[in-house]
Write a protein that holds these residues in place. Structure first.
Motif, short mmCIF file in Angstrom:
data_model
loop_
_atom_site.label_atom_id
_atom_site.label_comp_id
_atom_site.label_asym_id
_atom_site.label_seq_id
_atom_site.Cartn_x
_atom_site.Cartn_y
_atom_site.Cartn_z
N MET A 1 0.91 -1.55 0.18
CA MET A 1 -0.65 -0.19 -0.05
C MET A 1 0.97 1.54 -0.36
N LEU A 2 0.67 1.89 -1.00
CA LEU A 2 1.04 3.53 -0.63
C LEU A 2 0.05 4.71 -0.21
N THR A 3 0.78 5.90 0.16
CA THR A 3 0.02 6.58 0.57
C THR A 3 0.59 8.35 -0.02
N GLY A 4 -0.25 9.43 -0.63
CA GLY A 4 1.04 10.16 -0.89
C GLY A 4 0.11 10.96 0.13
N ALA A 5 0.97 11.89 0.41
CA ALA A 5 0.61 13.18 1.29
C ALA A 5 1.48 14.77 0.73
N VAL A 6 0.50 15.76 0.82
CA VAL A 6 0.64 16.80 0.63
C VAL A 6 0.35 17.46 1.26
N PHE A 7 1.18 18.08 1.91
CA PHE A 7 1.48 18.79 3.08
C PHE A 7 1.45 20.53 3.06
N LEU A 8 0.74 21.30 3.18
CA LEU A 8 0.15 22.73 2.60
C LEU A 8 0.59 24.04 3.74
N ASP A 9 1.30 25.13 2.79
CA ASP A 9 1.70 25.79 3.67
C ASP A 9 0.46 26.87 3.37
N SER A 105 -4.20 6.92 -0.02
CA SER A 105 -4.16 5.64 0.35
C SER A 105 -5.20 4.95 -1.28
N SER A 106 -3.56 4.48 -2.05
CA SER A 106 -3.67 3.26 -3.08
C SER A 106 -2.85 2.53 -3.54
N LEU A 107 -2.89 1.12 -3.66
CA LEU A 107 -1.95 0.36 -4.68
C LEU A 107 -0.70 1.06 -5.76
N CYS A 108 -1.79 2.22 -6.39
CA CYS A 108 -1.18 2.99 -7.71
C CYS A 108 -0.67 3.72 -7.99
N VAL A 109 0.04 3.83 -7.90
CA VAL A 109 0.91 5.53 -8.08
C VAL A 109 -0.37 6.98 -8.76
N THR A 110 -0.22 6.00 -9.84
CA THR A 110 -1.48 6.75 -10.75
C THR A 110 -2.57 7.46 -10.21
N GLU A 111 -3.13 6.57 -9.44
CA GLU A 111 -4.61 6.48 -8.95
C GLU A 111 -4.24 7.71 -7.57
N SER A 137 6.28 27.44 -2.32
CA SER A 137 7.54 27.08 -1.90
C SER A 137 7.39 26.16 -0.91
N LYS A 138 6.54 26.34 0.45
CA LYS A 138 6.88 25.61 1.73
C LYS A 138 5.31 24.60 1.47
N SER A 139 5.65 24.10 0.50
CA SER A 139 4.31 23.25 0.22
C SER A 139 4.93 21.93 0.17
N LYS A 140 4.79 20.38 0.91
CA LYS A 140 5.08 19.38 -0.09
C LYS A 140 5.15 18.10 -0.52
N PHE A 141 5.10 17.39 -1.18
CA PHE A 141 4.54 16.60 -1.39
C PHE A 141 5.33 14.97 -0.54
N ILE A 142 5.27 13.56 -0.66
CA ILE A 142 5.17 12.72 -0.04
C ILE A 142 4.56 11.27 -0.67
N LEU A 143 5.42 10.37 -0.85
CA LEU A 143 5.04 9.29 -1.41
C LEU A 143 5.11 8.32 -0.58
N ILE A 144 4.94 7.69 0.15
CA ILE A 144 4.77 6.52 2.04
C ILE A 144 4.31 5.49 0.95
N GLY A 145 5.34 4.19 1.05
CA GLY A 145 5.08 2.58 0.83
C GLY A 145 6.08 2.80 -0.24
N SER A 146 5.72 1.31 -0.05
CA SER A 146 6.76 0.94 -0.98
C SER A 146 5.52 0.02 -1.97
N PRO A 147 6.04 0.41 -3.63
CA PRO A 147 5.09 -0.30 -4.96
C PRO A 147 5.49 -1.94 -4.82
N HIS A 148 6.37 -2.57 -4.39
CA HIS A 148 6.62 -3.36 -4.14
C HIS A 148 6.72 -4.49 -3.04
N LYS A 149 6.09 -6.15 -3.34
CA LYS A 149 6.54 -6.53 -2.27
C LYS A 149 7.56 -6.77 -1.90
N ILE A 150 8.51 -6.99 -0.40
CA ILE A 150 8.83 -7.34 -0.70
C ILE A 150 9.44 -8.70 0.23
#
Length: 150
Positions: A1-9, A105-111, A137-150
């Motif tokens: 599972m992946l989670t994209g987050a945008v921290f807004l300032d 959150s999703s399994l797909c980065v495109t989604e 300039s102070k707002s940031k995006f982060i992708l948390i997780g791994s798209p592949h099984k370990i």
């Protein structure tokens, strides 16, 4: 599972709270006319001036912003910014004072990209309507997780 987050300032968030919009939002959350009138009298008749050395500008009325250092200032801001979750269709939102994070959150980065961009567009319109400015300039995006099984 992946989670994209945008921290807004937000730029000067407490300084840009529109008094008229704030009073309307107080009504929307159920404040009675007497309470709204009390808050109106608290916000009205505030003035500012600029002094440099012995020279002063004329007094100007303050029609935006919450009183800095006051007990009510943070409360006013929370009332003012508490309704952006209603404009979001896909993302979850976390609010803390003038800090906002949206995440999906999703399994797909495109989604994640698609749904976050859709909600960011809606949130941008909400900021504009509420006279708040996003500091890109102070707002940031982060992708948390791994798209592949370990």
């Amino acid at each position: 599972m992946l989670t994209g987050a945008v921290f807004l300032d937000l730029s000067k968030a407490f300084d840009t709270v529109d008094h008229g919009l704030l009073l309307e939002k107080l009504k929307q959350i159920g404040a009675c006319d007497n309470v709204v009138g009390w808050f109106r009298s608290y916000l009205n008749n505030r003035f500012q001036l600029i002094a440099v050395g012995d020279v002063q500008s004329p007094l100007r009325p303050i029609q935006v912003g919450v009183p800095q250092g006051s007990i009510l200032g943070p409360l006013f801001f929370l009332v003012y910014i508490n309704d952006p979750p209603t404009c979001l269709k896909h993302c979850e939102v976390g609010l803390y004072a003038d800090d906002t994070v949206i995440y999906f959150s999703s399994l797909c980065v495109t989604e994640i990209e698609h749904f976050m961009n859709e909600d960011l567009s809606k949130l941008s319109s909400w900021f504009s309507t509420n006279r708040l400015t996003l500091n890109i300039s102070k707002s940031k995006f982060i992708l948390i997780g791994s798209p592949h099984k370990i």
